[in-house]
Scaffold this motif. Structure first.
Motif, PDB file in Angstrom:
ATOM      1  N   GLY A  58       4.996 -50.629  -4.979  1.00  0.00           N
ATOM      2  CA  GLY A  58       4.137 -50.143  -6.315  1.00  0.00           C
ATOM      3  C   GLY A  58       5.033 -50.762  -7.803  1.00  0.00           C
ATOM      4  O   GLY A  58       6.622 -50.743  -7.227  1.00  0.00           O
ATOM      5  N   PRO A  59       4.966 -49.867  -8.742  1.00  0.00           N
ATOM      6  CA  PRO A  59       6.139 -51.025  -9.716  1.00  0.00           C
ATOM      7  C   PRO A  59       6.927 -49.737 -10.333  1.00  0.00           C
ATOM      8  O   PRO A  59       6.874 -48.563  -9.501  1.00  0.00           O
ATOM      9  N   GLY A  60       8.097 -50.013 -10.646  1.00  0.00           N
ATOM     10  CA  GLY A  60       9.233 -48.981 -10.848  1.00  0.00           C
ATOM     11  C   GLY A  60      10.427 -49.857  -9.435  1.00  0.00           C
ATOM     12  O   GLY A  60      11.036 -49.247  -9.803  1.00  0.00           O
ATOM     13  N   VAL A  61      10.194 -50.760  -9.217  1.00  0.00           N
ATOM     14  CA  VAL A  61      11.372 -51.072  -8.243  1.00  0.00           C
ATOM     15  C   VAL A  61      12.475 -51.579  -8.860  1.00  0.00           C
ATOM     16  O   VAL A  61      13.867 -51.446  -8.381  1.00  0.00           O
ATOM     17  N   ALA A  62      12.241 -51.917 -10.170  1.00  0.00           N
ATOM     18  CA  ALA A  62      13.610 -52.285 -10.567  1.00  0.00           C
ATOM     19  C   ALA A  62      14.198 -51.897 -11.315  1.00  0.00           C
ATOM     20  O   ALA A  62      15.415 -51.519 -11.444  1.00  0.00           O
ATOM     21  N   ARG A  63      13.074 -50.901 -12.013  1.00  0.00           N
ATOM     22  CA  ARG A  63      14.092 -49.438 -12.471  1.00  0.00           C
ATOM     23  C   ARG A  63      14.885 -48.860 -11.671  1.00  0.00           C
ATOM     24  O   ARG A  63      15.724 -48.181 -11.851  1.00  0.00           O
ATOM     25  N   ALA A  64      13.941 -48.668 -10.724  1.00  0.00           N
ATOM     26  CA  ALA A  64      14.675 -48.504  -8.922  1.00  0.00           C
ATOM     27  C   ALA A  64      16.170 -48.592  -8.728  1.00  0.00           C
ATOM     28  O   ALA A  64      17.522 -47.898  -8.335  1.00  0.00           O
ATOM     29  N   LEU A  65      16.377 -50.014  -8.384  1.00  0.00           N
ATOM     30  CA  LEU A  65      16.662 -50.571  -8.532  1.00  0.00           C
ATOM     31  C   LEU A  65      17.996 -50.352  -9.486  1.00  0.00           C
ATOM     32  O   LEU A  65      19.857 -50.371  -9.222  1.00  0.00           O
ATOM     33  N   TYR A  66      18.351 -50.222 -10.828  1.00  0.00           N
ATOM     34  CA  TYR A  66      18.918 -50.625 -11.695  1.00  0.00           C
ATOM     35  C   TYR A  66      19.479 -49.400 -11.578  1.00  0.00           C
ATOM     36  O   TYR A  66      20.773 -48.687 -12.368  1.00  0.00           O
ATOM     37  N   ARG A  67      19.109 -47.911 -11.244  1.00  0.00           N
ATOM     38  CA  ARG A  67      19.139 -46.497 -11.245  1.00  0.00           C
ATOM     39  C   ARG A  67      19.734 -46.845 -10.552  1.00  0.00           C
ATOM     40  O   ARG A  67      21.123 -45.520 -10.215  1.00  0.00           O
ATOM     41  N   THR A  68      19.862 -47.179  -9.221  1.00  0.00           N
ATOM     42  CA  THR A  68      21.278 -46.843  -8.185  1.00  0.00           C
ATOM     43  C   THR A  68      22.377 -47.417  -8.843  1.00  0.00           C
ATOM     44  O   THR A  68      23.580 -46.986  -7.920  1.00  0.00           O
ATOM     45  N   SER A  69      21.618 -48.558  -9.645  1.00  0.00           N
ATOM     46  CA  SER A  69      23.459 -49.187  -9.870  1.00  0.00           C
ATOM     47  C   SER A  69      24.114 -48.449 -10.319  1.00  0.00           C
ATOM     48  O   SER A  69      25.272 -48.291 -10.289  1.00  0.00           O
TER      49      SER A  69
END
Length: 359
Positions: A210-221
């Motif tokens: 689902g959409p939002g994987v890139a933002r989730a990875l950014y949030r993790t960083s």
């Protein structure tokens, strides 16, 4: 969108040490990310808060690279940036991959340009998507907290104001400003791991999860960056308390090292190696060093890279129990002159066991 980008740049500069009215430089390849950043910075220059120039680094790795660099320089000049400096570099790929070699050459030249021009900050155009790719690559390598924290928003003179901006937004900014960016063909070259992550892996994850994987990875960083900063600070304090300089060697007491939590101990061990001018040790090399603390088997040496080795001092007739080297791990740079150790201690190190590199 443009307003948001301008606010991101203002906030980045406000959080930096760049004084109002000073010169800041945009590192620009002519691609959409750095060109969008240059246009936003040009607006800032027109407001009179800062002087804004640019540096275009020509790596000479592709046919027509000189023409691409010249075109980028003309666009930057038309935007009102001054000075605009084009710098040709030679990329030495010996002992490293082409991407790492180009990156090293680029930052070396940016360091020189900033010093020559008296810049107080250098702006880099990395986006949220770049950060997400960085985290995924770190996961694939089995990296530690510092590496998974991704690229820092600020390190020294270098600022990344667009880490919260999507790549597609920089394309839209260029379109809004009437700019025609250059699209680097290597970004879609499947021979590069980063390109495969960009064009295949992340789109696949977005499709399957689902959409939002890139933002989730950014949030993790961002979360991991806070943790890494805290651990780095604690390990720096522990290192300063524990280390002893003995001629051309650094000594760390075994008992105190064993009492530290593993996350701090490993960073302290890495710091000793880096302070001697060695490379940032891999996790496997640090774990090999930790086995010396178990006092079973070999007393070393363990090779940590960059000419640095570490061994456990074994007590003998020449090493009485009261000697400071007894009960210590001894780090030595076999390539360095003895007087180099003292100089190394005065240099701040950003490498504290996080297994990462340049800005």
């Amino acid at each position: 969108m443009v307003g948001n980008a301008r606010n991101l740049l203002r906030h980045a500069l406000a959080a930096s040490t760049a004084p109002t009215g000073s010169l800041i430089l945009v590192a620009c390849s002519g691609g959409p990310d750095s060109l969008a950043l240059a246009s936003v910075a040009a607006h800032l220059a027109r407001s009179g808060n800062y002087r804004v120039g640019a540096v275009v680094v020509d790596h000479g790795l592709q046919p027509g690279s000189t023409s691409v660099a010249g075109r980028a320089a003309r666009t930057l000049t038309e935007l009102g940036l001054e000075p605009v400096s084009v710098r040709a570099v030679t990329v030495d790929g010996r002992g490293r991959g082409p991407e790492a070699a180009a990156r090293a050459a680029r930052f070396d030249e940016l360091d020189v340009a900033a010093a020559e021009l008296g810049a107080s900050a250098v702006l880099l155009g990395h986006t949220l998507d770049d950060q997400a790719e960085q985290v995924l690559l770190g996961l694939a390598r089995g990296s530690g907290t510092r590496s998974l924290a991704g690229m820092p928003a600020q390190r020294g003179l270098y600022l990344r104001p667009f880490l919260g901006l999507r790549r597609e937004e920089t394309v839209e900014i260029c379109r809004f400003e009437g700019l025609e960016p250059w699209h680097d063909p290597s970004n879609s070259d499947p021979s590069f791991a980063r390109s495969r992550v960009r064009t295949m892996v992340l789109p696949y994850l977005e499709d399957q999860l689902g959409p939002g994987v890139a933002r989730a990875l950014y949030r993790t960083s961002r979360i991991l960056a806070q943790d890494a900063d805290y651990l780095d600070r604690l390990s720096q304090e522990s290192y300063e308390q524990l280390h002893v300089i003995d001629g051309a060697e650094i000594l760390l007491p075994e008992e105190e090292l064993r009492s530290l939590p593993p996350s701090l101990r490993q960073r302290v061990l890495a710091l000793a190696a880096v302070r001697l001018g060695g490379e940032q040790p891999s996790f496997e090399r640090i774990r090999a060093t930790e086995t010396l603390l178990e006092r079973r088997g070999s007393a070393g040496p363990v090779q940590l890279g960059g000419g640095v080795s570490v061994h456990r001092q074994v007590r003998g007739k020449s090493v009485p129990q009261g000697d400071p080297s007894y009960g210590s791990l001894i780090f030595r740079n076999n390539r360095a002159l003895p007087q180099a150790v003292g100089a190394a201690q005065s240099k701040p190190s950003g490498a504290t066991g996080g297994f990462t590199g340049r800005p």
